[in-house]
Design an enzyme around this catalytic site. Structure first.
Site, PDB file in Angstrom:
ATOM      1  N   ASP A 100      42.367  15.847 -14.110  1.00 15.33           N
ATOM      2  CA  ASP A 100      41.312  15.267 -13.271  1.00 15.33           C
ATOM      3  C   ASP A 100      40.959  16.139 -12.073  1.00 15.33           C
ATOM      4  O   ASP A 100      40.498  15.645 -11.047  1.00 15.33           O
ATOM      5  CB  ASP A 100      41.716  13.865 -12.773  1.00 15.33           C
ATOM      6  CG  ASP A 100      42.127  12.937 -13.903  1.00 15.33           C
ATOM      7  OD1 ASP A 100      41.355  12.819 -14.862  1.00 15.33           O
ATOM      8  OD2 ASP A 100      43.221  12.350 -13.824  1.00 15.33           O
ATOM      9  N   GLU A 101      41.125  17.456 -12.206  1.00 10.65           N
ATOM     10  CA  GLU A 101      40.849  18.352 -11.081  1.00 10.65           C
ATOM     11  C   GLU A 101      39.364  18.655 -10.899  1.00 10.65           C
ATOM     12  O   GLU A 101      38.963  19.168  -9.861  1.00 10.65           O
ATOM     13  CB  GLU A 101      41.583  19.689 -11.259  1.00 10.65           C
ATOM     14  CG  GLU A 101      43.089  19.599 -11.346  1.00 10.65           C
ATOM     15  CD  GLU A 101      43.573  19.521 -12.792  1.00 10.65           C
ATOM     16  OE1 GLU A 101      44.778  19.705 -13.013  1.00 10.65           O
ATOM     17  OE2 GLU A 101      42.732  19.276 -13.692  1.00 10.65           O
ATOM     18  N   LYS A 103      37.493  20.159 -13.706  1.00  9.38           N
ATOM     19  CA  LYS A 103      37.238  21.339 -14.542  1.00  9.38           C
ATOM     20  C   LYS A 103      35.846  21.309 -15.164  1.00  9.38           C
ATOM     21  O   LYS A 103      35.189  22.335 -15.299  1.00  9.38           O
ATOM     22  CB  LYS A 103      38.297  21.409 -15.655  1.00  9.38           C
ATOM     23  CG  LYS A 103      39.713  21.550 -15.171  1.00  9.38           C
ATOM     24  CD  LYS A 103      40.709  21.563 -16.322  1.00  9.38           C
ATOM     25  CE  LYS A 103      40.864  20.220 -16.996  1.00  9.38           C
ATOM     26  NZ  LYS A 103      41.499  19.197 -16.126  1.00  9.38           N
ATOM     27  N   ASN A 125      41.720  11.813 -24.843  1.00  9.25           N
ATOM     28  CA  ASN A 125      42.436  11.442 -23.615  1.00  9.25           C
ATOM     29  C   ASN A 125      41.979  12.291 -22.438  1.00  9.25           C
ATOM     30  O   ASN A 125      42.307  12.010 -21.290  1.00  9.25           O
ATOM     31  CB  ASN A 125      43.947  11.591 -23.800  1.00  9.25           C
ATOM     32  CG  ASN A 125      44.365  13.005 -24.174  1.00  9.25           C
ATOM     33  OD1 ASN A 125      43.583  13.765 -24.760  1.00  9.25           O
ATOM     34  ND2 ASN A 125      45.585  13.369 -23.857  1.00  9.25           N
ATOM     35  N   GLY A 127      39.065  13.486 -20.067  1.00  9.97           N
ATOM     36  CA  GLY A 127      37.739  13.049 -19.656  1.00  9.97           C
ATOM     37  C   GLY A 127      37.150  13.982 -18.627  1.00  9.97           C
ATOM     38  O   GLY A 127      37.775  14.264 -17.613  1.00  9.97           O
ATOM     39  N   HIS A 128      35.954  14.495 -18.888  1.00 16.47           N
ATOM     40  CA  HIS A 128      35.275  15.366 -17.947  1.00 16.47           C
ATOM     41  C   HIS A 128      33.952  14.723 -17.523  1.00 16.47           C
ATOM     42  O   HIS A 128      33.157  14.316 -18.380  1.00 16.47           O
ATOM     43  CB  HIS A 128      35.004  16.741 -18.561  1.00 16.47           C
ATOM     44  CG  HIS A 128      36.247  17.537 -18.781  1.00 16.47           C
ATOM     45  ND1 HIS A 128      36.284  18.681 -19.542  1.00 16.47           N
ATOM     46  CD2 HIS A 128      37.514  17.353 -18.336  1.00 16.47           C
ATOM     47  CE1 HIS A 128      37.526  19.165 -19.552  1.00 16.47           C
ATOM     48  NE2 HIS A 128      38.268  18.372 -18.833  1.00 16.47           N
ATOM     49  N   THR A 324      51.536  15.260 -21.596  1.00 18.45           N
ATOM     50  CA  THR A 324      50.665  15.055 -22.743  1.00 18.45           C
ATOM     51  C   THR A 324      51.347  15.642 -23.978  1.00 18.45           C
ATOM     52  O   THR A 324      52.491  16.100 -23.906  1.00 18.45           O
ATOM     53  CB  THR A 324      49.278  15.682 -22.491  1.00 18.45           C
ATOM     54  OG1 THR A 324      48.379  15.233 -23.513  1.00 18.45           O
ATOM     55  CG2 THR A 324      49.336  17.201 -22.465  1.00 18.45           C
ATOM     56  N   THR A 385      38.528   8.555 -18.499  1.00 16.28           N
ATOM     57  CA  THR A 385      38.812   8.018 -19.828  1.00 16.28           C
ATOM     58  C   THR A 385      39.266   6.564 -19.787  1.00 16.28           C
ATOM     59  O   THR A 385      38.826   5.743 -20.584  1.00 16.28           O
ATOM     60  CB  THR A 385      39.896   8.882 -20.521  1.00 16.28           C
ATOM     61  OG1 THR A 385      39.384  10.208 -20.684  1.00 16.28           O
ATOM     62  CG2 THR A 385      40.260   8.318 -21.881  1.00 16.28           C
TER      63      THR A 385
END
Length: 511
Positions: A100-101, A103, A125, A127-128, A324, A385
């Site tokens: 969640d940075e 990207k 899994n 999410g962007h 993950t 997500t």
């Protein structure tokens, strides 16, 4: 007659007032017009307008200011374009923390300059959230972020696990928003493994089985899908082109899950029937992406790799077992796409100016209370997500240096600096004090050791100014620049790209 005389008296009085009153600024006249009777307000507004010469002067000032701003913005865009062209023919953008940075935003920006944008690991899994030039928001999970660039080919590599119904739902949403998607723009590896609803079912059963030691997965079936791949009973995307082989493999996969979990319920026949329709739609998108990407690179095309998840969630290097199920670090990029390590010219590590984490697991710099709530709301820290609220913490340089060592970052993209505006001081985690009193800057491999550390903090001044409109590094407040430069000193890598807002243009490049 009486009313006519009274009206004449009012006009004479108004005439004396207007002759003796100097012109008022337009702002005051707006107020006068708003509160005075309509007829009187209109007369006053006409009488008290600034002289024509003054209005022309102000207009020239506004035009000059606007022209200067447009010229400066154009100059910034040109410099940024030149910067993106220096990044080489193969560039990877990887998460350096717990995901969640941000990207997707950098990938979306860079995708305008690259010919191919590829996903190499993970699944839905990841999410962007990205924004187009008009500020429209898109939430992506399987489709690469380069999809908004019409000239770009998007590739889902062999290391990704693909849930076809979810992918079609995402494609349909994008197409309804006006994004054109066809086999010339999107390719899916024939070697990528398929994720089925049975994997989601197993994911939930597995989490329930763990009871108090839950991993905190997204329950999207990612782990079980990779487990099927590792135990060599998985179904690959290319198998769908052979209906008999596909059905037989899926039956074996379902039987294996049923033997492991007595509560497992799954209608395998219905699933096989549903996938006959999916096959018709997906087959045109299936390709040998290993050959495709390498041939395009050999032909001089530029390749951008979009990492999913992040290094601190890496199956080997992260806070195991709270990780993950794939390798989001650089090694996983090579294995998940089929590109040799020697072809990578640039590796950009994306890091928030603070840290966040979703799910369970040790998190040394975690914040609680009002400050955590304030940053969560200000940064809208909820999972793309899952929608789950993210845990919040100070920047952890021990973890960031660890990720830098593993991936060999050439640049850092420091995101969400604008969220920290208004804080009087900021803390940076620079070391870990172990239970025996020793201080280390090495990231522990054992989560029990990690959970027991006391973070050694360095405190630096913050800043009050809103920086969301800043586009030049020199225009940032001194406190903000000091924070960025201290991070660079601690990491030994330049924080070259600074995110100051959610929009595509909200990026400061350090020239």
């Amino acid at each position: 007659p009486d009313s006519s005389a009274r009206a004449s008296t009012r006009r004479r009085r108004l005439s004396r007032v207007t002759r003796s009153t100097p012109p008022l600024p337009n702002a005051i006249m707006s107020a006068v017009t708003a509160v005075a009777p309509v007829a009187l307000g209109a007369r006053l507004a006409t009488r008290f307008r600034a002289p024509a010469s003054t209005r022309r002067h102000h207009h020239r000032q506004r035009v000059a200011t606007t022209s200067k701003a447009v010229a400066e913005q154009s100059d910034v865009l040109q410099k940024n374009k030149e910067e993106w062209n220096t990044l080489g023919s193969v560039c990877a953008v990887l998460g350096s923390q717990w995901g969640d940075e941000g990207k997707g935003k950098l990938v979306d920006i860079l995708a305008q300059e690259y010919d191919i944008v590829a996903r190499c690991q993970g699944g839905a899994n990841a999410g962007h959230t990205i924004y187009d030039d008009d500020g429209k928001k898109y939430a992506l999970h399987l489709v690469p972020s380069g999809i908004l660039n019409e000239k770009c080919k998007c590739v889902v590599g062999n290391g990704v696990v693909v849930h076809l119904p979810g992918m079609f739902e995402e494609i349909d949403t994008l197409e309804r928003a006006g994004v054109a998607i066809d086999p010339s723009r999107l390719c899916i590896s024939d070697r990528a493994h398929m994720l089925f609803d049975l994997h989601k079912e197993v994911d939930g059963l597995r989490e329930a089985e763990l009871s108090g030691n839950k991993i905190g997965t997204t329950k999207r079936g990612i782990g079980p899908a990779y487990a099927s791949k590792a135990t060599r009973n998985g179904v690959r995307v290319g198998d769908i082109r052979n209906p008999e082989k596909f059905a037989a493999n899926l039956r074996l996969l379902a039987a294996d899950a049923a033997s492991r979990f007595p509560e497992f319920e799954y209608d395998v026949d219905a699933e096989i029937e549903a996938y006959k329709k999916y096959a018709e739609r997906i087959i045109p998108f299936i390709a040998d992406t290993v050959a495709l990407v390498n041939e395009e690179h050999k032909a001089g095309k530029r390749v951008l790799v979009e990492g999913a998840n992040a290094t601190m969630l890496d199956l080997d290097f992260g806070t195991y077992p709270f990780v993950t199920s794939s390798n989001p670090s650089l090694g996983g990029v090579c294995a998940g796409l089929g590109l040799a390590p020697s072809k990578f010219e640039t590796v950009i590590g994306v890091a928030k100016a603070y840290t966040t984490r979703v799910g369970a697991g040790p998190y040394p710099t975690e914040l609680f209370g009002d400050l955590a709530d304030e940053l969560r709301e200000k940064g809208f820290e909820y999972g793309t997500t899952t929608g789950r609220p993210r845990r919040i913490g100070w920047l952890d340089v021990v973890a960031l240096n660890y990720a830098t060592t593993i991936n060999g970052f050439t640049h850092i993209n420091l995101t969400k600096l604008d969220v920290l505006s208004g804080l009087k001081e900021l803390k940076i985690g620079v070391g870990y004090k172990m239970p025996d009193g020793t201080v280390t800057t090495a990231f522990p491999g054992d989560i029990d050791d990690l959970a027991s550390v006391e973070v050694v903090y360095e405190t630096v001044p913050g800043w009050d100014e809103d920086i969301s409109g800043v586009r030049a590094y020199g225009d940032l407040p001194a406190g903000c620049r000091g924070y960025v430069e201290r991070i660079e000193e601690l990491c030994g890598v330049e924080c070259r790209y600074l995110g100051v807002g959610p929009g595509r243009d909200a990026m400061v490049v350090k020239f």
